[in-house]
Design a protein around this motif. Structure first.
Motif, mmCIF file in Angstrom:
data_model
loop_
_atom_site.group_PDB
_atom_site.id
_atom_site.type_symbol
_atom_site.label_atom_id
_atom_site.label_comp_id
_atom_site.label_asym_id
_atom_site.label_seq_id
_atom_site.Cartn_x
_atom_site.Cartn_y
_atom_site.Cartn_z
ATOM 1 N N ALA A 1 0.823 -1.211 0.000
ATOM 2 C CA ALA A 1 0.000 0.000 0.000
ATOM 3 C C ALA A 1 0.858 1.262 0.000
ATOM 4 C CB ALA A 1 -0.933 -0.005 1.207
ATOM 5 N N SER A 2 1.894 1.278 0.827
ATOM 6 C CA SER A 2 2.757 2.464 0.868
ATOM 7 C C SER A 2 3.570 2.582 -0.415
ATOM 8 C CB SER A 2 3.678 2.417 2.088
ATOM 9 O OG SER A 2 4.549 1.305 2.019
ATOM 10 N N GLY A 3 3.948 1.425 -1.001
ATOM 11 C CA GLY A 3 4.716 1.453 -2.240
ATOM 12 C C GLY A 3 3.927 1.984 -3.417
ATOM 13 N N ILE A 4 2.612 1.767 -3.420
ATOM 14 C CA ILE A 4 1.770 2.256 -4.505
ATOM 15 C C ILE A 4 1.826 3.784 -4.590
ATOM 16 C CG2 ILE A 4 -0.656 2.532 -5.195
ATOM 17 C CD1 ILE A 4 -1.085 -0.380 -4.282
ATOM 18 N N LEU A 5 2.057 4.436 -3.465
ATOM 19 C CA LEU A 5 2.141 5.899 -3.451
ATOM 20 C C LEU A 5 3.384 6.414 -4.157
ATOM 21 C CD1 LEU A 5 1.057 6.554 0.259
ATOM 22 C CD2 LEU A 5 -0.338 6.740 -1.808
ATOM 23 N N GLY A 6 4.366 5.536 -4.352
ATOM 24 C CA GLY A 6 5.606 5.943 -5.014
ATOM 25 C C GLY A 6 6.823 5.467 -4.249
ATOM 26 N N ASP A 7 7.929 5.312 -4.965
ATOM 27 C CA ASP A 7 9.139 4.751 -4.359
ATOM 28 C C ASP A 7 9.669 5.585 -3.200
ATOM 29 O OD1 ASP A 7 9.122 2.592 -6.052
ATOM 30 O OD2 ASP A 7 10.589 3.405 -7.460
ATOM 31 N N LYS A 8 9.557 6.914 -3.282
ATOM 32 C CA LYS A 8 10.100 7.736 -2.204
ATOM 33 C C LYS A 8 9.344 7.492 -0.894
ATOM 34 C CE LYS A 8 7.478 12.047 -2.812
ATOM 35 N NZ LYS A 8 7.603 13.519 -2.979
ATOM 36 N N TRP A 9 8.029 7.212 -0.996
ATOM 37 C CA TRP A 9 7.243 6.930 0.215
ATOM 38 C C TRP A 9 7.502 5.509 0.701
ATOM 39 C CZ3 TRP A 9 5.757 10.952 2.655
ATOM 40 C CH2 TRP A 9 5.424 12.108 1.950
ATOM 41 N N SER A 10 7.714 4.605 -0.233
ATOM 42 C CA SER A 10 8.080 3.239 0.131
ATOM 43 C C SER A 10 9.400 3.245 0.897
ATOM 44 C CB SER A 10 8.215 2.388 -1.140
ATOM 45 O OG SER A 10 8.561 1.056 -0.834
ATOM 46 N N LEU A 11 10.371 3.968 0.377
ATOM 47 C CA LEU A 11 11.677 4.074 1.041
ATOM 48 C C LEU A 11 11.551 4.806 2.378
ATOM 49 C CD1 LEU A 11 13.821 4.981 -2.093
ATOM 50 C CD2 LEU A 11 13.993 2.866 -0.755
ATOM 51 N N GLY A 12 10.675 5.810 2.421
ATOM 52 C CA GLY A 12 10.468 6.533 3.679
ATOM 53 C C GLY A 12 9.896 5.633 4.751
ATOM 54 N N PHE A 13 8.989 4.764 4.361
ATOM 55 C CA PHE A 13 8.399 3.814 5.301
ATOM 56 C C PHE A 13 9.467 2.856 5.821
ATOM 57 C CE2 PHE A 13 4.382 2.276 6.932
ATOM 58 C CZ PHE A 13 4.693 0.990 7.349
ATOM 59 N N ILE A 14 10.342 2.401 4.924
ATOM 60 C CA ILE A 14 11.422 1.496 5.333
ATOM 61 C C ILE A 14 12.401 2.201 6.259
ATOM 62 C CG2 ILE A 14 13.484 0.308 4.469
ATOM 63 C CD1 ILE A 14 11.772 -0.544 2.054
ATOM 64 N N ALA A 15 12.763 3.434 5.921
ATOM 65 C CA ALA A 15 13.712 4.176 6.749
ATOM 66 C C ALA A 15 13.177 4.351 8.168
ATOM 67 C CB ALA A 15 14.011 5.537 6.119
ATOM 68 N N GLU A 16 11.899 4.717 8.284
ATOM 69 C CA GLU A 16 11.305 4.909 9.614
ATOM 70 C C GLU A 16 11.156 3.575 10.340
ATOM 71 O OE1 GLU A 16 9.818 6.491 13.015
ATOM 72 O OE2 GLU A 16 10.856 7.492 11.347
ATOM 73 N N THR A 17 10.772 2.534 9.609
ATOM 74 C CA THR A 17 10.666 1.203 10.216
ATOM 75 C C THR A 17 12.004 0.776 10.807
ATOM 76 O OG1 THR A 17 8.900 0.490 8.718
ATOM 77 C CG2 THR A 17 10.183 -1.235 9.784
ATOM 78 N N GLU A 18 13.073 0.964 10.041
ATOM 79 C CA GLU A 18 14.387 0.536 10.514
ATOM 80 C C GLU A 18 14.866 1.371 11.703
ATOM 81 O OE1 GLU A 18 15.165 -2.171 9.751
ATOM 82 O OE2 GLU A 18 15.261 -2.630 7.630
ATOM 83 N N ARG A 19 14.504 2.662 11.738
ATOM 84 C CA ARG A 19 14.847 3.478 12.910
ATOM 85 C C ARG A 19 14.167 2.920 14.152
ATOM 86 N NH1 ARG A 19 15.090 8.110 9.337
ATOM 87 N NH2 ARG A 19 12.827 8.361 9.395
ATOM 88 N N GLN A 20 12.891 2.566 14.018
ATOM 89 C CA GLN A 20 12.159 2.023 15.160
ATOM 90 C C GLN A 20 12.665 0.640 15.539
ATOM 91 O OE1 GLN A 20 7.892 2.421 14.903
ATOM 92 N NE2 GLN A 20 7.989 4.475 14.032
ATOM 93 N N VAL A 21 13.029 -0.166 14.542
ATOM 94 C CA VAL A 21 13.563 -1.499 14.816
ATOM 95 C C VAL A 21 14.879 -1.411 15.583
ATOM 96 C CG1 VAL A 21 14.579 -3.552 13.739
ATOM 97 C CG2 VAL A 21 12.393 -2.676 12.928
ATOM 98 N N CYS A 22 15.747 -0.490 15.196
ATOM 99 C CA CYS A 22 17.034 -0.344 15.891
ATOM 100 C C CYS A 22 16.816 0.037 17.357
ATOM 101 C CB CYS A 22 17.903 0.701 15.188
ATOM 102 S SG CYS A 22 18.623 0.123 13.636
ATOM 103 N N ALA A 23 15.870 0.923 17.610
ATOM 104 C CA ALA A 23 15.558 1.300 18.990
ATOM 105 C C ALA A 23 15.017 0.104 19.762
ATOM 106 C CB ALA A 23 14.554 2.450 19.004
ATOM 107 N N HIS A 24 14.176 -0.659 19.100
ATOM 108 C CA HIS A 24 13.599 -1.863 19.690
ATOM 109 C C HIS A 24 14.706 -2.884 20.016
ATOM 110 C CE1 HIS A 24 11.364 -5.751 19.396
ATOM 111 N NE2 HIS A 24 12.263 -6.055 18.488
ATOM 112 N N LEU A 25 15.644 -3.085 19.094
ATOM 113 C CA LEU A 25 16.732 -4.033 19.331
ATOM 114 C C LEU A 25 17.648 -3.566 20.461
ATOM 115 C CD1 LEU A 25 17.616 -4.994 15.642
ATOM 116 C CD2 LEU A 25 16.647 -6.502 17.390
ATOM 117 N N ASP A 26 17.877 -2.268 20.536
ATOM 118 C CA ASP A 26 18.686 -1.739 21.649
ATOM 119 C C ASP A 26 18.025 -2.044 22.989
ATOM 120 O OD1 ASP A 26 20.854 -0.727 20.235
ATOM 121 O OD2 ASP A 26 19.912 1.236 19.918
ATOM 122 N N SER A 27 16.702 -1.923 23.040
ATOM 123 C CA SER A 27 16.003 -2.210 24.298
ATOM 124 C C SER A 27 16.086 -3.696 24.632
ATOM 125 C CB SER A 27 14.535 -1.770 24.209
ATOM 126 O OG SER A 27 13.791 -2.600 23.339
#
Length: 214
Positions: A128-154
């Protein structure tokens, strides 16, 4: 012989194959060596072992979702280079999945019983996010990975100090997740609106609390 350009149907079939491999089949042997392979297993108390297993079950569920997320994005990616970048990240995420599964087996526990739910939900979000365009798809991944890194640190902070095997796996995962996020930003990721980021954190919290026990 020229490589045939993949059609949207080809991509969907590949995604279906990945879903079966991820959810219905054991992860098996990863393409790369497990970072904890040479480490001795510590003597953990039953409570420590249960807690470590709960954390690793959460991380395994997260990797199920990561596979689906990347496959969802790749299925609708417009730019071939971005599609290849997403597929490379998905390959590394599959190693993470296998390592978490191997560690769960060592701890005498099994993955989350809700794996199909995690996969289906993440794939839908990715597509669904990718349908909006690659920049939004990449933005979703970038934010997901930021949250994942915080989660892994915890999780690294919450693991029993004696559990060097789980720690080695999570440290490698964190470093590679950070790289995936940085690559997404370098490729042109858009910054997501704050309400979307908050919704992502809430969704992750629900999955984390559920997968820890189920």
């Amino acid at each position: 012989m020229n490589n045939r350009e993949l059609t949207r149907v080809d991509r969907l079939l590949a995604s279906a194959s990945n879903a079966l491999r991820t959810v219905a089949s054991p992860a098996g042997r990863a393409a790369r060596d497990n970072p904890a392979e040479t480490l001795a297993d510590a003597r953990l108390t039953p409570a420590q072992k249960s807690h470590a297993a709960g954390l690793m079950r959460v991380n395994h569920a997260g990797e199920i979702a990561a596979q689906a997320l990347y496959q969802g994005h790749a299925t609708v990616a417009r730019d071939k280079t971005i599609e290849q970048q997403l597929q490379h990240a998905a390959d590394e995420e599959f190693d993470h999945l296998a390592w978490c599964e191997q560690r769960l087996e060592e701890l005498g526990e099994s993955p989350s019983k809700l794996a199909p739910v995690w996969y289906a939900g993440a794939f839908a979000i990715g597509a669904a996010s990718g349908i909006l365009g690659d920049k939004w798809s990449l933005g979703f991944i970038a934010e997901t990975e930021r949250q994942v890194c915080a989660h892994l640190d915890s999780h690294l902070a919450g693991l029993p100090e004696e559990d060097a095997k789980s720690r080695a796996i999570l440290e490698t995962m964190r470093d590679e997740e950070q790289e995936h996020g940085e690559n997404a930003v370098s490729a042109g990721a858009a910054e997501l609106p704050e309400p979307v980021k908050k919704l992502m954190r809430l969704t992750a919290k629900v999955m984390t609390k559920t997968a820890y026990r189920v």
